[in-house]
Write a protein that holds these residues in place. Sequence first.
Motif: not given
Length: 388
Positions: A115-131
């Motif tokens: 189970v995952r709680t998404v508190h917010h989504v970070d504004d990553f710009t690096t493709p590997a971190l976005v994915e």
Amino acid sequence: MRELALVTHSTSPRGGMVHTLALAEALQAAGQPVHVVSQGDPAAGLFRPTSVPFTVLPAPPGGGSLSDKVFASIDQLAGALGDLAHRFDVLHTQDCIAARAAARVRDGGADVAVVRTVHHVDDFTTPALVECQRAAIREPDRVLVVSEQWRRILRDEYGREATVVPNGVDPDRFPPVTPARVAELRASIGAQDRFLFLGVGGVEPRKGTHVAFEALARLTATMPHPPMLAIVGGHSFRDYAAYRDEHLARLPELGLELGRDVVLLGTVSEADLGGWYRSADALCFPSLKEGWGLAVLEAMAADLPVVAGDLPVFREYLLHRHNALMPPTGDSAALARAMQEMYADRALRRRLRTGGRETLARYTWAASARRHIAVYDDVRADTRHPTA
């Protein structure tokens, strides 16, 4: 029934960990076998005492890029969590790193649901971190969010349906402090005879700190006896040094002095955090993005009136001029006007405190725990664990 694990990637006292520990205690009080698993310094433990059993796994060495640190944390947490997984039937993760690690453990053959709680989504710009972040939303068996705003975001931008389970607040977390303690804390930063706004969360882009600086500068330029701003927190997995250095360097041109008009208190103890909530005159919380904004409820629990940006998520539980002042988000002139009104109007502050107390009654951790348990029971009843 095996235990439930609440899993986080850090022991630092930021919103995710505060949420995790408070939820764990409420689940335990409701009779749910629960264990907190986190990464950090095993010798230091958690940021405050708790009756909930917990395990602190060693964090990987620091250094390298943000991507290096994220993937090293996932690798190390997955390896250690795999050794513990037989004890648990549900791994409830609270962040991107924990979710990826738990999914890897499940997909490696462990009989667990994620189970995952998404508190917010970070504004990553690096493709590997976005994915990586997208995978951390896609892979869990069930996804929770703390607000309707984030349910819509996950549906529209990530194609993932989520269940809303609101945050709670412990109204007794920060009990009143003595007048002597208030005087001691205020004197330590030169706020004996100045109106004191408290900022929570450090100097970070998401917290809109530069907007607060610009608003304070407007007041300093026009008021004979302007307020000051003290900021607590700032410990983060991400490195905001460039943002912090840029905007602290701007303080002189804004007519502000670091240490006099703006004071950085850093990460403080649980007792001192409560002391600052109880010693300030108002909360200044001009965030540009929040999953919920737990600091707002914490301030209300400490009888601290609130100025917060007019974010959609805040509109789910705040009403302008009833329990908070809500100037337009990102507008430093509007924030300055709200701060000045808060400063000048004692009756307004009393009214906002009353509205805040009424709001707290709707957000108890006991109610949140009951809704979480219903989710866990549903997940346990569904033995289909999809392979990511």
